[in-house]
Every structure is written in structure tokens, then in C-alpha cells.
Design a protein around this motif. Structure first.
Motif, short mmCIF file in Angstrom:
data_model
loop_
_atom_site.label_atom_id
_atom_site.label_comp_id
_atom_site.label_asym_id
_atom_site.label_seq_id
_atom_site.Cartn_x
_atom_site.Cartn_y
_atom_site.Cartn_z
N ALA A 1 -2.29 -6.83 9.87
CA ALA A 1 -1.06 -6.41 10.13
C ALA A 1 0.01 -7.61 10.69
CB ALA A 1 -0.87 -5.27 11.13
N LEU A 2 0.98 -7.47 10.20
CA LEU A 2 2.24 -8.53 10.55
C LEU A 2 3.41 -7.88 10.93
CD1 LEU A 2 3.00 -11.39 11.09
CD2 LEU A 2 3.67 -11.60 8.52
N GLY A 3 4.03 -7.99 12.16
CA GLY A 3 5.37 -7.15 12.29
C GLY A 3 6.31 -7.91 13.02
N GLU B 1 6.63 -3.34 9.97
CA GLU B 1 5.31 -4.16 9.99
C GLU B 1 4.87 -3.83 8.73
OE1 GLU B 1 2.19 -3.77 13.24
OE2 GLU B 1 1.71 -1.99 12.05
N ILE B 2 4.19 -4.62 8.06
CA ILE B 2 3.42 -4.66 6.97
C ILE B 2 1.84 -4.78 7.29
CG2 ILE B 2 5.19 -5.48 5.51
CD1 ILE B 2 3.77 -8.16 5.54
N TYR B 3 0.98 -3.89 6.37
CA TYR B 3 -0.59 -3.86 6.89
C TYR B 3 -1.14 -3.68 5.66
CZ TYR B 3 -0.21 1.23 5.91
OH TYR B 3 0.01 2.35 5.28
N TYR B 4 -2.47 -3.98 5.81
CA TYR B 4 -3.40 -3.83 4.64
C TYR B 4 -4.77 -3.45 5.13
CZ TYR B 4 -6.33 -4.45 0.47
OH TYR B 4 -7.31 -4.05 -0.45
N LYS B 5 -5.44 -2.39 4.78
CA LYS B 5 -6.59 -1.86 5.39
C LYS B 5 -7.48 -1.96 4.45
CE LYS B 5 -6.72 1.46 8.22
NZ LYS B 5 -6.52 2.86 8.82
N TYR C 1 -2.41 0.39 2.11
CA TYR C 1 -1.52 -0.72 2.40
C TYR C 1 0.15 -0.29 2.47
CZ TYR C 1 -1.65 -0.44 -2.72
OH TYR C 1 -1.70 -0.09 -3.96
N GLY C 2 0.86 -0.95 3.36
CA GLY C 2 2.17 -0.37 3.40
C GLY C 2 2.95 -1.14 4.22
N ALA C 3 4.38 -0.67 4.36
CA ALA C 3 5.19 -1.05 5.17
C ALA C 3 5.87 -0.08 6.15
CB ALA C 3 6.46 -1.91 4.35
N TYR D 1 10.72 4.93 8.71
CA TYR D 1 10.40 5.26 7.30
C TYR D 1 8.94 4.51 6.95
CZ TYR D 1 10.33 4.52 2.21
OH TYR D 1 9.87 4.47 1.00
N THR D 2 7.93 4.96 6.28
CA THR D 2 6.93 4.24 5.71
C THR D 2 6.62 4.39 4.29
OG1 THR D 2 5.72 5.02 7.91
CG2 THR D 2 4.39 4.25 6.23
N LEU D 3 6.43 3.46 3.66
CA LEU D 3 6.25 3.31 2.36
C LEU D 3 4.73 2.80 2.33
CD1 LEU D 3 6.96 3.22 -0.81
CD2 LEU D 3 7.50 0.80 -0.31
N SER D 4 3.85 3.62 1.56
CA SER D 4 2.41 3.29 1.58
C SER D 4 1.55 3.80 0.46
CB SER D 4 1.80 3.88 2.99
OG SER D 4 1.93 5.35 3.14
N ARG D 5 0.33 3.51 0.15
CA ARG D 5 -0.66 3.82 -0.50
C ARG D 5 -2.01 3.79 -0.02
NH1 ARG D 5 0.14 3.92 -6.11
NH2 ARG D 5 -1.78 5.55 -5.89
N THR D 6 -2.67 4.78 -0.11
CA THR D 6 -4.14 5.14 0.23
C THR D 6 -4.77 5.55 -0.97
OG1 THR D 6 -3.33 5.63 2.47
CG2 THR D 6 -5.64 5.98 1.87
#
Length: 454
Positions: A231-233, A248-252, A284-286, A303-308
């Protein structure tokens, strides 16, 4: 819920804690925690009248220390042992003419242990590093039947172990690292990497008409789920700290993901592990957060924009598909207004994209019985979920060693009929016609809470 199904769930927990200050650098915390979780769904569908119950009982002993060797370092280390006892499923006939046989899956027991250490290091004023590792052990214990499966998920051997025998032992490491840098007093950035291990698994059907959650533990067939996240914030204070903004953006990346195979019999099958397939996942998302911190009116907008997603061989033509919990949009708006020194008003509005579900795309008849045909896994969406909660709190006059307040409000204030399940069934007037029934849990829910400290 009408005559279709009913749901009951709850938690019970108790904690004993002892804190001790050894000296001005070492602090200890000892905790003994008991928890019990029960989930039960009752189904009434013609002659199929029954209840399904799943439960988890945990006894958790944790010893943690906080150590401050010098002004630049702050350490936490400790050990943790948990005894899990899981009842995957108890099926009980509930109607006088029910065609269902009573069954009880034997309890699965295990010991989950860990030893960990973390350190927060600030070498210079603007730069902070937190790093650590957690070493875990998961011992699957005997006392119930375990199985060996072939490539088609058929049982080829039944394994019997005594209660004190170890069926399978898993060892994993959970490293973690985070770094924060203060660019200037009102602005900073943060980067992190974490690995998490999960040994208790929630199985949820993606069929919108069947609310059927079951808990299982890792076994000789079901492996621990692993997740690696980066993650990067970015953080920014605005207008003399009156407001703040963060993103914050993240990838799992996830391993050993679990799902039901196509056509799985998750209600009547007596061997759940024969109904499962395993693969990988990703998320992943922001995330964005804007907060107002000062004044009579405070609150935030998130607000969260994401996909799982999951990819499991044998499901959805081996292609990626949305996980049931996948939510493209997630919004929360919270406002808190200080009406007077005694009175505080609050409001919360939430919105999120409906869960991914599998709707039938066709139907066929065998010996007079209609069966639905499902194609793409989780290719449809439940209607969007949203609601408004309103509340008020009155603070009573403080007395010596005693203070209290009364909170009351209304959950789902505008009565949004958020669907919990969507059921497909044959019309009683014309069996060739399929009717859709939308089931909701709650509309208006008032609450009153009295809190006190002494």
C-alpha cells in the motif's frame, strides 16, 4: 422473512486482563479471552424444513510486552495461544413432516499459536519505520474423521485420529514493514507491506436465494489462506489542521482461496470438503477520506473504489470472477453536531454496490421437479445497499467517580428495504412461470443505550 427462512446469530465473550508495570521501560499485559459465535438459519421450503447451525468456540491466552529501550525505539513482543473448537454444521429437521435427516458434523479442534515482535524506530524526526514478524503454528487435532480425496474431490480414504493426535501442522511467517516520511508539518507519505495468514474460513454461497454461511478450519485438505498486501498513502492537513485529507492505493495477492464447486450440494452433503475447490485471489483499489476536525460540526466523507476477484480452476471457465464480497463503490458520510455542552446529534449515511451473486440463467425439469441452471459465477449484482442512521446523545452531570450518558436514535431512518436475499420459485398458479421474491431483514430499527463509568 415470511415462511422462507429465518436467521439467528450472536456472540458471547468474556475477558480477564492483568496489567503490570515492571519498570519505566517495560510494561506487560496478560489476557485470557473466551468467545462463542453461533450462526443459525432455518429453512421452510415444502417438505424441506430444517435448521443449519455453525459455531466457533475459542479460548485465547495472550501475553504481550511493551518495551521502550530508548527514545528512538518502541518494541512490542509476545506470545499467543488459541484453542479453536468449530462445529461446521448441525442439521436438524424442524417440521413434523420434514423429509430431512438430522446430522451433526463432528467438532473440529485445533491449536493456533504465535510468537511475534515489532519495533517502531524513528532514526530522525521526519522518518519512522515500523517492522516486525509473527511466526505462526496451526495444529489440526484429531477426534473426528478426516479424508483423502482424489482429483475429482471424491473420498478415497477415511482417516481416524485420537483427540490428542496432530492431523496436520502448518507453519507460516507474517512479516510486515511500514515507512512514513513527513514531507513538511502538514504533509506526509506512507508505504507498507504485510503478510497475513488465515486459518478459519467463512464459506458463503453466491446463490442469492440461499443464506448459508459456514465456518471451517484449515485441515489436511483445506490449507491456510495467505495474503500479501502492498500500500502507498498520502496525508495532508488543511487550513491550520481544521481539515485533513488522506488517500491510499493498495494491491493484495491471495493464495489458497476457497469456493464451492459448480453444482455443489452445500445444504445436504455430509462431507463439505468434497464440495470445495481452491485457487488464488486478488484485491486492489483506492481509498479517500476527507475529515472536518474542528467547530460545532465535525465529521468525514469516505469513498473506496475497489475490486476483489478469484481465479479457481473448475469455476467460471477458469477465468477471474468477482468474489461475493466485491464492492465497486463504498461511500460513508458522517456528521456530528455539538448542539450544547450536554447534547450531541449525529447522522451517518452509507452506500455500497450490491454483493456479487449468481442468478439462474435457465431451468429444466426432471421427473416433474424444476431445477435452475447457473452459468457465470457471480455474474450479477444484488441491488445497491444504502441507509441513513440518526442519533442523539445526552451527557448527564458528572459526579465524583461517576459519569453517564443516554444515547438513542433510529437505524435506517428512511426505511430503505435493502434486500438480504432474492428467491426464485415456481408460481403456484402456473408452474411454468418463475417468480422472484425479494427478502429484506429490517426497515426502521430504534435503539436506546445507557452508558456509565465509575
Amino acid at each position: 422473512m415470511g415462511d422462507l427462512f429465518a436467521i439467528d446469530w450472536g456472540n458471547a465473550t468474556g475477558t480477564l486482563r492483568w496489567n503490570h508495570l515492571y519498570n519505566n521501560k517495560l510494561f506487560g499485559n496478560t489476557s485470557l479471552i473466551y468467545s462463542q459465535y453461533d450462526y443459525q438459519v432455518e429453512v421452510a421450503n415444502g417438505s424441506n424444513q430444517f435448521s443449519l447451525k455453525s459455531s466457533i468456540n475459542d479460548i485465547n491466552l495472550k501475553q504481550e510486552f511493551s518495551y521502550f529501550p530508548n527514545p528512538k525505539n518502541a518494541m512490542r513482543f509476545g506470545v499467543n495461544v488459541i484453542h479453536h473448537s468449530i462445529t461446521p454444521r448441525t442439521r436438524t429437521a424442524t417440521g413434523e413432516n420434514s423429509s430431512i435427516n438430522n446430522t451433526h458434523d463432528p467438532d473440529r479442534r485445533s491449536y493456533e499459536s504465535a510468537i511475534y515482535v515489532t519495533n517502531k524506530w524513528q532514526p530522525v524526526e521526519k522518518f519512522t519505520v515500523e517492522y516486525g514478524i509473527r511466526l505462526t503454528s496451526f495444529a489440526v487435532m484429531g477426534g473426528s474423521n478426516y479424508y483423502t480425496l482424489d482429483a475429482s474431490q471424491n473420498i478415497v480414504d477415511t482417516l481416524k485420529y485420537a483427540k490428542n493426535q496432530v492431523v496436520q501442522h502448518y507453519f507460516n511467517a507474517e512479516p510486515r514493514l511500514s515507512m512514513a516520511y513527513v514531507i513538511r508539518p502538514d504533509m506526509s507519505i506512507k508505504a507498507s507491506y504485510t503478510r497475513n495468514v488465515q486459518n478459519l474460513h467463512l464459506l458463503s454461497t453466491s446463490n442469492a436465494s440461499t443464506p448459508n454461511d459456514r465456518w471451517i478450519q484449515s485441515s489436511n485438505i483445506v490449507r491456510p489462506e495467505l495474503a500479501d498486501q502492498v500500500a502507498l498513502g498520502f496525508f495532508k492537513n488543511l487550513y491550520d489542521n481544521a481539515y485533513e485529507f488522506s488517500t491510499e492505493i493498495y494491491y493484495k495477492a491471495m493464495q489458497n482461496q476457497i469456493d464451492y464447486k459448480n453444482g455443489a450440494d452445500f445444504t445436504y452433503s455430509d462431507n463439505l470438503e468434497t464440495q470445495l475447490l481452491f485457487g488464488k485471489g486478488r484485491a486492489y483499489g483506492a481509498e479517500f477520506l476527507f475529515r472536518k476536525k474542528t467547530g460545532l460540526l465535525t465529521g468525514w466523507i469516505g469513498y473506496t473504489l475497489s475490486r476483489t476477484e478469484k481465479q479457481i480452476k473448475g469455476i467460471n471457465n477458469n477465468s477471474w470472477y468477482p468474489a461475493k464480497q466485491d464492492r465497486t463503490h463504498d461511500v460513508s458520510v458522517v456528521g456530528i453536531y455539538k448542539l450544547s455542552p450536554k447534547w450531541t446529534l449525529s447522522g451517518t449515511w452509507v452506500y455500497n454496490t450490491g454483493n456479487a451473486v449468481s442468478f439462474p440463467t435457465g431451468k429444466y425439469r426432471i421427473d416433474g421437479t424444476v431445477f435452475f441452471n447457473y452459468t457465470e459465477r457471480n455474474g450479477y449484482r444484488m441491488p445497491a445497499y444504502h441507509r441513513l442512521d440518526l442519533g442523539a446523545t445526552v451527557q448527564f452531570k458528572k459526579r465524583r467517580n461517576f459519569e453517564a450518558d443516554l444515547a438513542f436514535g433510529l437505524y435506517n431512518a428512511y426505511g430503505r428495504a435493502n434486500p438480504y436475499a432474492i428467491n426464485f420459485e415456481q408460481s403456484t398458479d402456473d408452474p411454468s412461470v418463475t417468480e422472484v421474491q425479494r427478502v429484506t431483514l429490517f426497515k426502521y430499527v430504534p435503539y436506546v443505550t445507557y452508558n456509565f463509568k465509575f
